[in-house]
Write a protein that holds these residues in place. Structure first.
Motif, PDB file in Angstrom:
ATOM      1  N   LEU A 154       0.839  -1.182   0.000  1.00 23.13           N
ATOM      2  CA  LEU A 154       0.000   0.000   0.000  1.00 23.13           C
ATOM      3  C   LEU A 154       0.883   1.244   0.000  1.00 23.13           C
ATOM      4  O   LEU A 154       2.074   1.185   0.287  1.00 23.13           O
ATOM      5  N   GLY A 155       0.271   2.391  -0.302  1.00 28.18           N
ATOM      6  CA  GLY A 155       0.994   3.649  -0.237  1.00 28.18           C
ATOM      7  C   GLY A 155       1.116   4.183   1.176  1.00 28.18           C
ATOM      8  O   GLY A 155       1.889   5.103   1.442  1.00 28.18           O
ATOM      9  N   HIS A 156       0.351   3.610   2.099  1.00 29.02           N
ATOM     10  CA  HIS A 156       0.421   3.937   3.523  1.00 29.02           C
ATOM     11  C   HIS A 156      -0.188   2.746   4.254  1.00 29.02           C
ATOM     12  O   HIS A 156      -0.599   1.775   3.630  1.00 29.02           O
ATOM     13  N   GLY A 157      -0.255   2.807   5.563  1.00 25.51           N
ATOM     14  CA  GLY A 157      -0.747   1.665   6.319  1.00 25.51           C
ATOM     15  C   GLY A 157      -2.234   1.408   6.111  1.00 25.51           C
ATOM     16  O   GLY A 157      -3.013   2.332   5.874  1.00 25.51           O
ATOM     17  N   ILE A 158      -2.609   0.124   6.222  1.00 22.81           N
ATOM     18  CA  ILE A 158      -4.020  -0.230   6.162  1.00 22.81           C
ATOM     19  C   ILE A 158      -4.746   0.398   7.350  1.00 22.81           C
ATOM     20  O   ILE A 158      -4.190   0.521   8.444  1.00 22.81           O
ATOM     21  N   THR A 159      -5.971   0.835   7.140  1.00 23.82           N
ATOM     22  CA  THR A 159      -6.718   1.559   8.164  1.00 23.82           C
ATOM     23  C   THR A 159      -7.632   0.610   8.949  1.00 23.82           C
ATOM     24  O   THR A 159      -7.997  -0.462   8.459  1.00 23.82           O
ATOM     25  N   PRO A 160      -8.005   0.991  10.180  1.00 16.95           N
ATOM     26  CA  PRO A 160      -8.808   0.092  11.012  1.00 16.95           C
ATOM     27  C   PRO A 160     -10.169  -0.265  10.416  1.00 16.95           C
ATOM     28  O   PRO A 160     -10.737  -1.301  10.770  1.00 16.95           O
ATOM     29  N   ASP A 161     -10.692   0.579   9.515  1.00 15.73           N
ATOM     30  CA  ASP A 161     -12.014   0.311   8.935  1.00 15.73           C
ATOM     31  C   ASP A 161     -11.945  -0.553   7.682  1.00 15.73           C
ATOM     32  O   ASP A 161     -12.959  -0.768   7.011  1.00 15.73           O
ATOM     33  N   ALA A 162     -10.771  -1.084   7.361  1.00 19.03           N
ATOM     34  CA  ALA A 162     -10.619  -1.933   6.180  1.00 19.03           C
ATOM     35  C   ALA A 162     -11.366  -3.251   6.366  1.00 19.03           C
ATOM     36  O   ALA A 162     -11.539  -3.746   7.489  1.00 19.03           O
ATOM     37  N   ASP A 163     -11.812  -3.825   5.252  1.00 16.97           N
ATOM     38  CA  ASP A 163     -12.494  -5.117   5.238  1.00 16.97           C
ATOM     39  C   ASP A 163     -11.463  -6.210   4.987  1.00 16.97           C
ATOM     40  O   ASP A 163     -10.799  -6.199   3.943  1.00 16.97           O
ATOM     41  N   PRO A 164     -11.303  -7.153   5.912  1.00 16.54           N
ATOM     42  CA  PRO A 164     -10.317  -8.216   5.689  1.00 16.54           C
ATOM     43  C   PRO A 164     -10.512  -8.961   4.376  1.00 16.54           C
ATOM     44  O   PRO A 164      -9.534  -9.439   3.782  1.00 16.54           O
ATOM     45  N   ASP A 165     -11.742  -9.052   3.897  1.00 21.22           N
ATOM     46  CA  ASP A 165     -11.985  -9.744   2.635  1.00 21.22           C
ATOM     47  C   ASP A 165     -11.348  -8.998   1.451  1.00 21.22           C
ATOM     48  O   ASP A 165     -10.975  -9.620   0.447  1.00 21.22           O
ATOM     49  N   ASN A 166     -11.235  -7.676   1.574  1.00 21.02           N
ATOM     50  CA  ASN A 166     -10.609  -6.921   0.490  1.00 21.02           C
ATOM     51  C   ASN A 166      -9.112  -7.188   0.408  1.00 21.02           C
ATOM     52  O   ASN A 166      -8.513  -7.093  -0.671  1.00 21.02           O
ATOM     53  N   VAL A 167      -8.505  -7.521   1.536  1.00 28.51           N
ATOM     54  CA  VAL A 167      -7.088  -7.898   1.513  1.00 28.51           C
ATOM     55  C   VAL A 167      -6.920  -9.197   0.731  1.00 28.51           C
ATOM     56  O   VAL A 167      -6.014  -9.331  -0.101  1.00 28.51           O
ATOM     57  N   SER A 168      -7.828 -10.151   0.981  1.00 33.35           N
ATOM     58  CA  SER A 168      -7.784 -11.404   0.219  1.00 33.35           C
ATOM     59  C   SER A 168      -7.953 -11.143  -1.271  1.00 33.35           C
ATOM     60  O   SER A 168      -7.245 -11.732  -2.104  1.00 33.35           O
ATOM     61  N   LEU A 169      -8.887 -10.256  -1.622  1.00 27.35           N
ATOM     62  CA  LEU A 169      -9.130  -9.935  -3.025  1.00 27.35           C
ATOM     63  C   LEU A 169      -7.895  -9.285  -3.664  1.00 27.35           C
ATOM     64  O   LEU A 169      -7.552  -9.593  -4.811  1.00 27.35           O
ATOM     65  N   MET A 170      -7.238  -8.418  -2.924  1.00 26.64           N
ATOM     66  CA  MET A 170      -6.007  -7.784  -3.424  1.00 26.64           C
ATOM     67  C   MET A 170      -4.956  -8.847  -3.753  1.00 26.64           C
ATOM     68  O   MET A 170      -4.345  -8.829  -4.832  1.00 26.64           O
ATOM     69  N   ILE A 171      -4.742  -9.778  -2.836  1.00 28.40           N
ATOM     70  CA  ILE A 171      -3.709 -10.778  -3.031  1.00 28.40           C
ATOM     71  C   ILE A 171      -4.079 -11.717  -4.175  1.00 28.40           C
ATOM     72  O   ILE A 171      -3.234 -12.058  -5.028  1.00 28.40           O
ATOM     73  N   GLU A 172      -5.340 -12.138  -4.229  1.00 33.07           N
ATOM     74  CA  GLU A 172      -5.780 -13.031  -5.313  1.00 33.07           C
ATOM     75  C   GLU A 172      -5.589 -12.357  -6.673  1.00 33.07           C
ATOM     76  O   GLU A 172      -5.144 -12.986  -7.630  1.00 33.07           O
ATOM     77  N   THR A 173      -5.924 -11.075  -6.744  1.00 39.99           N
ATOM     78  CA  THR A 173      -5.791 -10.347  -8.019  1.00 39.99           C
ATOM     79  C   THR A 173      -4.324 -10.206  -8.404  1.00 39.99           C
ATOM     80  O   THR A 173      -3.947 -10.408  -9.573  1.00 39.99           O
ATOM     81  N   LEU A 174      -3.486  -9.898  -7.424  1.00 44.95           N
ATOM     82  CA  LEU A 174      -2.060  -9.746  -7.716  1.00 44.95           C
ATOM     83  C   LEU A 174      -1.460 -11.032  -8.254  1.00 44.95           C
ATOM     84  O   LEU A 174      -0.628 -11.017  -9.168  1.00 44.95           O
TER      85      LEU A 174
END
Length: 344
Positions: free
Chosen positions: A320-340
């Motif tokens: 990321l360009g900065h740290g992940i924020t507390p309101d982030a959805d853990p599922d979106n992290v999975s989606l980021m990694i799967e897409t990458l």
């Protein structure tokens, strides 16, 4: 020579799928982190409980399989080890005793007196070096002297780092004594992390962007150069990542001026700009906007592909360009990694 993907990128290798980790990947967006923090009692207790700090460092590795784990600690542990009072106010962040006078500075400890306080951090690194999967790189870190000094001078985070700038211009001799002590302390702190098992170290200059012109060169570039040079003298081959956040044009030439192996980019610059102006000199890290971890969806997928493609012709660590924020959805992290990693 290791085949860990992060270390390959730091050596300048171009990989079909860039390795990935995420700033603040051990954090409040994860329910397992919140449970462990509650067990610890408060944030500083978590930082200094080696077993629990190692546990929260390992949690995102278990959940997501990131290519690196970054030590769970805080940039303000070093000023505390140097003798500053440090506490956290719920909902507001850190508070420190302030450095406003030579007497305040004289009350601080020296660089060789920090290790008793920081010993639990080194133990966390030792635990992680044993328990991380063999393919996962362990990253240690510290705050850069300028950024840490802004907190020590103001006693808290400030929107414009005004108190630090005022001391820098009004009492340059005192300000530079603070910077020099932090350079020395950071070298010793990171040296011990490396001895304990850190394979890479990162220098976070979160407020570098408020330094302009000659001040940027003197108080962002030069301290990073000194720290990097000494660490590499003591530990030949140790890779260093520099992150002069919001440096803008200051990112250009940062590899060469400081000796770092990788420059982390925030998302105030485009990937295309970063590739053209920074990646030409070596590995870059970044720079997906952390807001995508909140909003997700097709926009996240598209931007992950965009960042990957823009940096695909040189060494790149996806982050990321900065740290992940507390309101982030853990599922979106999975989606980021799967897409990458698609079509890998």
């Amino acid at each position: 020579m290791t085949d860990k993907t992060i270390l390959k990128a730091l050596r300048g290798e171009v990989q079909k799928v860039p390795p990935i980790w995420m700033m603040r990947q051990a954090g409040r967006y994860l329910p397992e982190y919140r449970a462990t923090r509650a067990e610890a009692g408060d944030f500083l207790s978590l930082c200094y409980n080696s077993d629990l700090a190692a546990e929260v460092t390992l949690q995102p590795i278990r959940r997501y399989g990131f290519d690196a784990a970054i030590l769970f600690a805080d940039i303000l542990l070093l000023p505390q080890a140097l003798g500053a009072d440090l506490w956290f106010v719920t909902g507001e962040g850190p508070r420190l005793s302030t450095i406003q006078s030579d007497a305040d500075f004289s009350a601080l400890k020296g660089k060789d007196d920090i290790h008793d306080t920081l010993a639990p951090v080194y133990e966390t690194v030792r635990i992680l070096s044993r328990e991380l999967p063999k393919e996962t790189t362990l990253i240690g870190f510290a705050g850069a002297p300028w950024t840490v000094a802004t907190y020590m001078i103001a006693g808290r985070g400030t929107p414009d780092q005004g108190p630090a700038h005022a001391l820098r211009m009004g009492n340059t001799a005192l300000f530079e004594k603070v910077i020099d002590l932090l350079i020395e302390g950071t070298i010793e702190y990171l040296d011990q992390q490396i001895q304990a098992g850190a394979e890479v170290v990162k220098i976070f200059d979160s407020w570098a962007g408020s330094l302009k012109g000659e001040a940027f060169e003197k108080y962002a570039v030069e301290p990073t150069r000194k720290i990097t040079a000494e660490l590499k003298a003591r530990h030949p081959g140790i890779p260093v990542i520099g992150f002069p956040r919001e440096a803008g044009e200051g990112y250009i030439g940062f590899h060469a001026k400081t000796g770092v192996d990788c420059v982390a980019l925030d998302n105030s610059v485009t990937p295309e700009w970063g590739a053209a102006n920074v990646q030409k000199d070596g590995c870059v890290q970044g720079n997906l906007a952390s807001s995508h971890m909140v909003t997700g969806g097709q926009a996240l997928i598209d931007e992950v592909r965009h960042v990957r493609e823009a940096f695909s012709h040189g060494p790149h660590i996806f982050n990321l360009g900065h740290g992940i924020t507390p309101d982030a959805d853990p599922d979106n992290v999975s989606l980021m990694i799967e897409t990458l990693r698609e079509n890998a």
